[in-house]
Design a protein around this motif. Sequence first.
Motif, PDB file in Angstrom:
ATOM      1  N   ASN A 270      -0.639  11.455   5.835  1.00  0.00           N
ATOM      2  CA  ASN A 270      -0.405  12.218   4.599  1.00  0.00           C
ATOM      3  C   ASN A 270      -1.690  12.457   3.816  1.00  0.00           C
ATOM      4  O   ASN A 270      -1.766  13.353   2.987  1.00  0.00           O
ATOM      5  CB  ASN A 270       0.639  11.511   3.728  1.00  0.00           C
ATOM      6  N   ARG A 271      -2.718  11.663   4.087  1.00  0.00           N
ATOM      7  CA  ARG A 271      -3.985  11.855   3.373  1.00  0.00           C
ATOM      8  C   ARG A 271      -4.877  12.908   4.031  1.00  0.00           C
ATOM      9  O   ARG A 271      -5.906  13.291   3.481  1.00  0.00           O
ATOM     10  CB  ARG A 271      -4.737  10.527   3.296  1.00  0.00           C
ATOM     11  N   GLU A 273      -4.322  15.990   4.397  1.00  0.00           N
ATOM     12  CA  GLU A 273      -4.275  17.270   3.680  1.00  0.00           C
ATOM     13  C   GLU A 273      -5.414  17.386   2.665  1.00  0.00           C
ATOM     14  O   GLU A 273      -5.774  18.484   2.246  1.00  0.00           O
ATOM     15  CB  GLU A 273      -2.930  17.412   2.968  1.00  0.00           C
ATOM     16  N   MET A 274      -5.980  16.244   2.278  1.00  0.00           N
ATOM     17  CA  MET A 274      -7.056  16.251   1.292  1.00  0.00           C
ATOM     18  C   MET A 274      -8.416  16.468   1.945  1.00  0.00           C
ATOM     19  O   MET A 274      -9.430  16.581   1.255  1.00  0.00           O
ATOM     20  CB  MET A 274      -7.051  14.933   0.503  1.00  0.00           C
ATOM     21  N   LEU A 315     -11.052   8.284   1.619  1.00  0.00           N
ATOM     22  CA  LEU A 315      -9.600   8.467   1.597  1.00  0.00           C
ATOM     23  C   LEU A 315      -8.865   7.360   2.342  1.00  0.00           C
ATOM     24  O   LEU A 315      -7.638   7.386   2.456  1.00  0.00           O
ATOM     25  CB  LEU A 315      -9.249   9.823   2.225  1.00  0.00           C
ATOM     26  N   LEU A 317      -9.101   6.686   5.572  1.00  0.00           N
ATOM     27  CA  LEU A 317      -8.812   7.014   6.969  1.00  0.00           C
ATOM     28  C   LEU A 317      -9.764   6.307   7.924  1.00  0.00           C
ATOM     29  O   LEU A 317      -9.407   6.010   9.065  1.00  0.00           O
ATOM     30  CB  LEU A 317      -8.910   8.529   7.177  1.00  0.00           C
TER      31      LEU A 317
END
Length: 934
Positions: A270-271, A273-274, A315, A317
């Motif tokens: 979901n992260r 997208e940033m 983020l 990741l």
Amino acid sequence: MRRDFQEPARCRPDLVIGRDEVFGQAREQLARGGSVLLHGPAGIGKSTVLRALAADNAGTARTVLRCSATESESHLPFLALADLLGLVLDDVAGKLPAAQRTALESALTGRGESTLQRDGLALRLAVLSALRALAAEGPVLVVADDVQWLDSASAELLGFAARRLGDTPVRMLCAVRTEGQEYDRHLRVSPPDTLALRVNPLSRAQVSDLLGHRGYTGLPRSTVRDIHRTSGGNPLFALELGRALDENPTPPRPGEPLPVPTSLRTLVLNRLEMLSDEARRTLLVASAGARPTLALLRAAGRENAEAETAQAAALGLLATEPEGPAVRFAHPLISAALYAEAPAHERRAAHAALSKAASDPIERARHLALATTGTDPDTADSLAEAAALARDRGAPSVAAALGLLAARHTPAEGNPDARRLQAAEDAITAGELDLARDVARDVLTRATVPADRVRAWIMVIDTAGHAMSEVDSVFPQALADAGDDPQLLALIHYQLTWRAVLVDGDFDRAREEAAHSAALAARAGDRYNELMALAFQAQIETLMGHPDAPATIKRALKEPQDPRVSCHHNGAGYSRFRWLIMSDQLAEARATVTALLREVQRTGAVESEVHFLRGVAETELRSGHCGRALDLARESLMMARDTGIGEVASAVLTSLGEASGGDVERALELAREAVGHAEEDGDQMYVSRALTALGYAQLVAGDAEGAVRSLRRVRELEHGLGITDPARGRWQGDLAEALVRTGELGEAQAVIDGTREQALRLGRESVLAVLDRAEGLLRAARGEHEAALAQLTSVQDRLAKLGYGLEEARTAFALAQLRTRRPGPTSYDEAARLFRRCRALPWLRQVDAAGAAPAAEPAPQAAPAPAADALEGLAAMERQVAALVMEGATNREIAARLFISVKTVEATLTRVYRKLGIRSRVDIVRLAAGRRTK
């Protein structure tokens, strides 16, 4: 056959897989009246452990209060408090002061305008009073899941009460999601003495258990390994990956990540997208690489890799690596999900870039294959070369994956099946038996070349392990495919040797098959298989106590040698190790098997590594290094469970190690499981070995009757198998000792006498010493204390010189126990010192118990033997010699029993004749017979 020797699962429900330690610690804390906070990342299994602990402790609490918060409701004030106290409000309301009751009812029911700002003190005291009122009726257990989503008002009120409960019988059991170790701030809702426990990832074996329990039983071990790696040991992730594989009819190509279901992609990506599109492409290249670095990413065309990876790290990741250039994903699943999410053409482009950027030839070949579609001879040749290089580097699992990729890209006219079979052989070396079996059976569906078919049949047989009865139908088909080719027939007769040992239990037949296989291989000029057959023949002859064994070992070690044989677990090197350890040459045996272990660890031969680990462990156990032996045995069992190779054998050895230096109950569990599995396989040899371990564990546990039952079965089995060398299982001394304990002295003497004959023939000095210890105990049981003491003292000295530390300590213990039967002080110090040196904890506990027990009354002397009065005028040694003559013993047997020379026996008998007025041994026997008739 899929089966595991389970890890001990005490003090926990069966469904809490792999959580024994955390469950046990939490249970102890709760039993003491304390509180527990479980913490760990999402999906790690906190809620499962919480529910199991709540169920386990529900019976000890009069009242159980529960709440489970959610993120979507965390903004609603007092919601968690309402879940906890709503159902008991009527029970406690009447016991609260009016102001507290009004504030609490208003907060829980939503009627009125109660807030922390307006009714703060009243509400805080109301919650504390409510918990105390409930505790006055009996213990209270508060169970709160997902504490991170508690509404702030409920968290504040619970924390206030928890800090003031003191000795009030209220326990709190909470679980909270954390990504690292930052659980401290959540302790504010719990009492000050709360124990925080992190729920850690599962091991590969535990993930396998979990998948099997949920019905995903058909997954190959190599796939389970990939699931464990991709999930990072997270149970939720592992189950979702297992479900996706179960539902996906097309398995991933070799070298590709596992398919990641949408549920997990959403959870971990979901992260994304940033991120910018370019940063996402950089991460895709990183996910396609085996060991990505910033330099590799730049070489693959990602010019802004440093800035883009920094953005991803911010983020969450990527994990930050302050001391190195590696690019590492925060969780393996992020990498797999990112790769699965990308379109096929983008994946191929990433691999194409990496095939030019990677410096390692194996990596270049792998990326080239994954960037190419369809068959391509050049790509296939590059992959085959890379597989050979991986094999030489000791990475057979990598070689197998590359070999299968090579076969996929090989045109039909290039014989792709030959490459598949080579990949299957690499998979066997790596311990990936399921993969090898699947490849072999696939080849058999279309192969027509006899050599390829026989090779595939041999792999099907090999991957059956000890369950060879399950592949009986294969042998006629393999023989038919082999025709009259001696090289192919040699392969099949080698497997028939194993069948004769494992299924039929016929060592004579096995020896013939091994010799025939060696002769066929020699006729074909196949030195590798000739040496393998000779080595196996030597092992069989050693077990049989056959006089040709040393000569066969020499033939197996004769030049020219094949390096593949020298370090094989069925090769001549291991045959020599078995001969050395059975011949009491412990130092040389240790050096031999340690060198073999080092070499196979270098080459990555997993099956041989499991065997040699057991060999080192066995040598350490014989030498009395019980702690070291147990560590090695447990390691071998872990590897065996992980690969499905040698599980019964490793369980047997671990049982012996546990009974000697660990947990006797665990030893009994393992031995019984090993007996059951060996019986399922129809493997008589390992039924015998497992029963040997069971009998020893029963003896250590004080169950002499059980030990006698188990070891009598071993005696029957080994007689049927034709095993005559007592150094093979070394159970005879334990059987004799157990028979002495159960009062069956005649059978004990028969065991000792029969085994001694074989041990003398083969020169098995340690076996003879252990038999003499059993005979010393037998003499003590007959009342011959002085002779028993002398014999046991001699045995201890002999075992010490041979280097058998544990047996030496057992003999010292027997001596100390025997001395307690005589007047005067007795010390167990020597036995305790020796057992402590061995780290033989179960035996040391027996010494401690014996030392703490009150001194025993002197045992009554046995009734005089017939004609004993005729010997009253003889000296002690003369009486012992004459008594043995009366029993029919020869001069040589008397010398062996009394540890004197034959000449001393003859001189003693001359004095006996003179004192009794007789002329020969016959007169002594007649004297005894005459006295019996009076």
